[in-house]
Scaffold this motif. Structure first.
Motif, PDB file in Angstrom:
ATOM      1  N   ALA A 106      36.101  65.774  98.971  1.00 31.62           N
ATOM      2  CA  ALA A 106      35.198  64.625  99.139  1.00 31.62           C
ATOM      3  C   ALA A 106      35.509  63.865 100.424  1.00 31.62           C
ATOM      4  O   ALA A 106      34.593  63.373 101.090  1.00 31.62           O
ATOM      5  N   VAL A 107      36.779  63.779 100.785  1.00 30.51           N
ATOM      6  CA  VAL A 107      37.154  63.101 102.030  1.00 30.51           C
ATOM      7  C   VAL A 107      36.643  63.900 103.227  1.00 30.51           C
ATOM      8  O   VAL A 107      36.123  63.330 104.189  1.00 30.51           O
ATOM      9  N   VAL A 108      36.751  65.216 103.165  1.00 38.74           N
ATOM     10  CA  VAL A 108      36.220  66.057 104.242  1.00 38.74           C
ATOM     11  C   VAL A 108      34.718  65.822 104.382  1.00 38.74           C
ATOM     12  O   VAL A 108      34.197  65.656 105.482  1.00 38.74           O
ATOM     13  N   GLN A 109      34.013  65.779 103.255  1.00 43.69           N
ATOM     14  CA  GLN A 109      32.563  65.557 103.276  1.00 43.69           C
ATOM     15  C   GLN A 109      32.206  64.173 103.811  1.00 43.69           C
ATOM     16  O   GLN A 109      31.188  64.004 104.471  1.00 43.69           O
ATOM     17  N   ALA A 110      33.035  63.189 103.533  1.00 43.71           N
ATOM     18  CA  ALA A 110      32.762  61.817 103.976  1.00 43.71           C
ATOM     19  C   ALA A 110      32.708  61.716 105.492  1.00 43.71           C
ATOM     20  O   ALA A 110      32.023  60.845 106.033  1.00 43.71           O
ATOM     21  N   ASP A 111      33.409  62.608 106.172  1.00 46.66           N
ATOM     22  CA  ASP A 111      33.447  62.546 107.637  1.00 46.66           C
ATOM     23  C   ASP A 111      32.118  62.924 108.273  1.00 46.66           C
ATOM     24  O   ASP A 111      31.895  62.674 109.444  1.00 46.66           O
ATOM     25  N   PHE A 112      31.211  63.507 107.513  1.00 51.94           N
ATOM     26  CA  PHE A 112      29.914  63.907 108.051  1.00 51.94           C
ATOM     27  C   PHE A 112      28.896  62.774 108.024  1.00 51.94           C
ATOM     28  O   PHE A 112      27.767  62.942 108.481  1.00 51.94           O
ATOM     29  N   GLU A 113      29.264  61.607 107.495  1.00 55.45           N
ATOM     30  CA  GLU A 113      28.337  60.484 107.392  1.00 55.45           C
ATOM     31  C   GLU A 113      27.992  59.887 108.746  1.00 55.45           C
ATOM     32  O   GLU A 113      26.860  59.499 108.989  1.00 55.45           O
ATOM     33  N   GLU A 114      28.975  59.766 109.632  1.00 57.01           N
ATOM     34  CA  GLU A 114      28.740  59.191 110.959  1.00 57.01           C
ATOM     35  C   GLU A 114      29.802  59.709 111.917  1.00 57.01           C
ATOM     36  O   GLU A 114      30.823  60.237 111.488  1.00 57.01           O
ATOM     37  N   ALA A 115      29.557  59.551 113.194  1.00 52.10           N
ATOM     38  CA  ALA A 115      30.528  59.994 114.194  1.00 52.10           C
ATOM     39  C   ALA A 115      31.764  59.101 114.138  1.00 52.10           C
ATOM     40  O   ALA A 115      31.689  57.925 113.793  1.00 52.10           O
ATOM     41  N   GLY A 116      32.899  59.679 114.460  1.00 57.17           N
ATOM     42  CA  GLY A 116      34.136  58.911 114.475  1.00 57.17           C
ATOM     43  C   GLY A 116      34.857  58.947 113.143  1.00 57.17           C
ATOM     44  O   GLY A 116      34.447  59.637 112.211  1.00 57.17           O
TER      45      GLY A 116
ATOM     46  N   ILE B 159      37.949  56.323 107.023  1.00 56.84           N
ATOM     47  CA  ILE B 159      38.808  55.166 106.763  1.00 56.84           C
ATOM     48  C   ILE B 159      38.192  54.273 105.693  1.00 56.84           C
ATOM     49  O   ILE B 159      38.883  53.827 104.776  1.00 56.84           O
ATOM     50  N   ARG B 160      36.879  54.058 105.780  1.00 56.60           N
ATOM     51  CA  ARG B 160      36.190  53.245 104.774  1.00 56.60           C
ATOM     52  C   ARG B 160      36.304  53.866 103.384  1.00 56.60           C
ATOM     53  O   ARG B 160      36.549  53.181 102.401  1.00 56.60           O
ATOM     54  N   LYS B 161      36.113  55.182 103.307  1.00 55.17           N
ATOM     55  CA  LYS B 161      36.201  55.855 102.005  1.00 55.17           C
ATOM     56  C   LYS B 161      37.604  55.715 101.426  1.00 55.17           C
ATOM     57  O   LYS B 161      37.754  55.355 100.256  1.00 55.17           O
ATOM     58  N   LEU B 162      38.610  55.995 102.244  1.00 58.50           N
ATOM     59  CA  LEU B 162      39.987  55.897 101.751  1.00 58.50           C
ATOM     60  C   LEU B 162      40.308  54.478 101.314  1.00 58.50           C
ATOM     61  O   LEU B 162      40.873  54.269 100.225  1.00 58.50           O
ATOM     62  N   ALA B 163      39.951  53.492 102.138  1.00 56.66           N
ATOM     63  CA  ALA B 163      40.245  52.095 101.800  1.00 56.66           C
ATOM     64  C   ALA B 163      39.548  51.699 100.506  1.00 56.66           C
ATOM     65  O   ALA B 163      40.162  51.067  99.633  1.00 56.66           O
ATOM     66  N   GLY B 164      38.293  52.058 100.376  1.00 56.81           N
ATOM     67  CA  GLY B 164      37.541  51.708  99.168  1.00 56.81           C
ATOM     68  C   GLY B 164      38.096  52.369  97.924  1.00 56.81           C
ATOM     69  O   GLY B 164      38.254  51.716  96.881  1.00 56.81           O
ATOM     70  N   ASP B 165      38.404  53.653  98.021  1.00 57.49           N
ATOM     71  CA  ASP B 165      38.921  54.384  96.866  1.00 57.49           C
ATOM     72  C   ASP B 165      40.320  53.920  96.477  1.00 57.49           C
ATOM     73  O   ASP B 165      40.632  53.791  95.285  1.00 57.49           O
ATOM     74  N   LEU B 166      41.165  53.687  97.466  1.00 61.17           N
ATOM     75  CA  LEU B 166      42.520  53.211  97.158  1.00 61.17           C
ATOM     76  C   LEU B 166      42.480  51.813  96.548  1.00 61.17           C
ATOM     77  O   LEU B 166      43.203  51.535  95.583  1.00 61.17           O
ATOM     78  N   THR B 167      41.636  50.955  97.072  1.00 52.93           N
ATOM     79  CA  THR B 167      41.495  49.609  96.514  1.00 52.93           C
ATOM     80  C   THR B 167      40.959  49.675  95.091  1.00 52.93           C
ATOM     81  O   THR B 167      41.453  48.975  94.200  1.00 52.93           O
ATOM     82  N   ALA B 168      39.963  50.536  94.859  1.00 47.91           N
ATOM     83  CA  ALA B 168      39.394  50.691  93.518  1.00 47.91           C
ATOM     84  C   ALA B 168      40.427  51.208  92.518  1.00 47.91           C
ATOM     85  O   ALA B 168      40.356  50.910  91.334  1.00 47.91           O
ATOM     86  N   ALA B 169      41.398  51.967  93.020  1.00 49.82           N
ATOM     87  CA  ALA B 169      42.458  52.501  92.160  1.00 49.82           C
ATOM     88  C   ALA B 169      43.642  51.546  92.062  1.00 49.82           C
ATOM     89  O   ALA B 169      44.700  51.917  91.556  1.00 49.82           O
ATOM     90  N   ASN B 170      43.456  50.302  92.545  1.00 50.25           N
ATOM     91  CA  ASN B 170      44.500  49.275  92.511  1.00 50.25           C
ATOM     92  C   ASN B 170      45.758  49.658  93.281  1.00 50.25           C
ATOM     93  O   ASN B 170      46.874  49.320  92.884  1.00 50.25           O
TER      94      ASN B 170
END
Length: 108
Positions: free
Chosen positions: A54-64, A69-80
């Motif tokens: 899923a993280v690999v796939q997330a990189d296809f959303e936009e360049a850079g 980073i947004r996905k990781l931050a959101g998922d880690l925060t959601a997991a407390n």
């Protein structure tokens, strides 16, 4: 004119190869980041594999790298999991170096 055409084709081939290498290293880096984050979240091996994909796939959303980073931050925060943006960026840098090393090792 033939030498000029040959040189142009060689440069195009090199550019294509460089882009392919960059893509492979980035995909590997993102998989490593996914595994790193999954370990922080305490996921099972099966969940870790799915999350890394899923993280690999997330990189296809936009360049850079911001989408990853947004996905990781959101998922880690959601997991407390307490984590800063700087820690995620440091892991991104570490995993980039590791992905490059693994790619070079696989080429030898």
């Amino acid at each position: 004119m033939s030498a000029f055409d040959d040189r142009g084709r060689a440069q195009e081939a090199k550019f294509a190869r460089d882009q392919d290498v960059l893509f492979r290293i980035t995909a590997r880096r993102n998989r490593l980041l996914g595994e790193w984050a999954a370990a922080r979240m305490g996921l099972t091996p099966e969940e870790t594999d799915a999350y890394a994909k899923a993280v690999v796939q997330a990189d296809f959303e936009e360049a850079g790298d911001e989408d990853v980073i947004r996905k990781l931050a959101g998922d880690l925060t959601a997991a407390n999991v307490e984590i800063s943006d700087a820690e995620i960026r440091a892991a991104l840098n570490d995993m980039t170096a590791e992905a490059r090393r693994q790619f070079i090792d696989s080429e030898n």
